[in-house]
Design a protein around this motif. Structure first.
Motif, short mmCIF file in Angstrom:
data_model
loop_
_atom_site.label_atom_id
_atom_site.label_comp_id
_atom_site.label_asym_id
_atom_site.label_seq_id
_atom_site.Cartn_x
_atom_site.Cartn_y
_atom_site.Cartn_z
N LEU A 50 -64.60 5.06 34.24
CA LEU A 50 -65.60 4.16 34.83
C LEU A 50 -66.38 3.38 33.78
O LEU A 50 -66.61 2.18 33.96
CB LEU A 50 -66.59 4.96 35.69
N ALA A 51 -66.79 4.02 32.71
CA ALA A 51 -67.57 3.31 31.68
C ALA A 51 -66.76 2.17 31.09
O ALA A 51 -67.28 1.06 30.92
CB ALA A 51 -68.01 4.28 30.59
N GLU A 52 -65.48 2.42 30.82
CA GLU A 52 -64.63 1.38 30.26
C GLU A 52 -64.44 0.23 31.25
O GLU A 52 -64.48 -0.94 30.87
CB GLU A 52 -63.27 1.95 29.85
N GLN A 57 -65.66 -5.33 32.96
CA GLN A 57 -66.18 -6.25 33.97
C GLN A 57 -67.34 -7.07 33.41
O GLN A 57 -67.44 -8.27 33.65
CB GLN A 57 -66.62 -5.49 35.22
N ALA A 58 -68.21 -6.43 32.64
CA ALA A 58 -69.34 -7.14 32.03
C ALA A 58 -68.83 -8.20 31.06
O ALA A 58 -69.35 -9.33 31.03
CB ALA A 58 -70.26 -6.16 31.32
N ALA A 59 -67.82 -7.89 30.28
CA ALA A 59 -67.26 -8.85 29.34
C ALA A 59 -66.64 -10.03 30.08
O ALA A 59 -66.80 -11.19 29.69
CB ALA A 59 -66.22 -8.18 28.45
N ARG A 60 -65.94 -9.75 31.18
CA ARG A 60 -65.36 -10.83 31.99
C ARG A 60 -66.45 -11.74 32.56
O ARG A 60 -66.31 -12.95 32.57
CB ARG A 60 -64.53 -10.25 33.13
#
Length: 69
Positions: A50-52, A57-60
């Protein structure tokens, strides 16, 4: 027959190695993975990493905002 004695000792060590690995699997590893699976089901709906996934998703999102903004 020194060669046959050496092979016999190697075979015994290999058998002991397998016994050690099997004991580890049965007494620690399998228990740990069962507990880990139960916790993941309870807390994360069986999703892994989940953390990865959240970091990805944040980077996208940041890239998308940068490209559209």
């Amino acid at each position: 027959m020194p060669g046959s004695c050496l092979r016999s000792c190697s075979a015994r060590r290999l058998a002991c190695s397998y016994q050690l690995v099997e004991a580890y699997d049965e007494t620690y590893y399998r228990v740990f993975t069962t507990i880990e699976e139960t916790v993941r089901q309870d807390l994360a709906a069986s999703r892994r990493h989940l953390a990865e996934a959240e970091m990805q998703q944040a980077a996208r999102s940041r890239r998308h905002e940068h490209n559209t903004g």
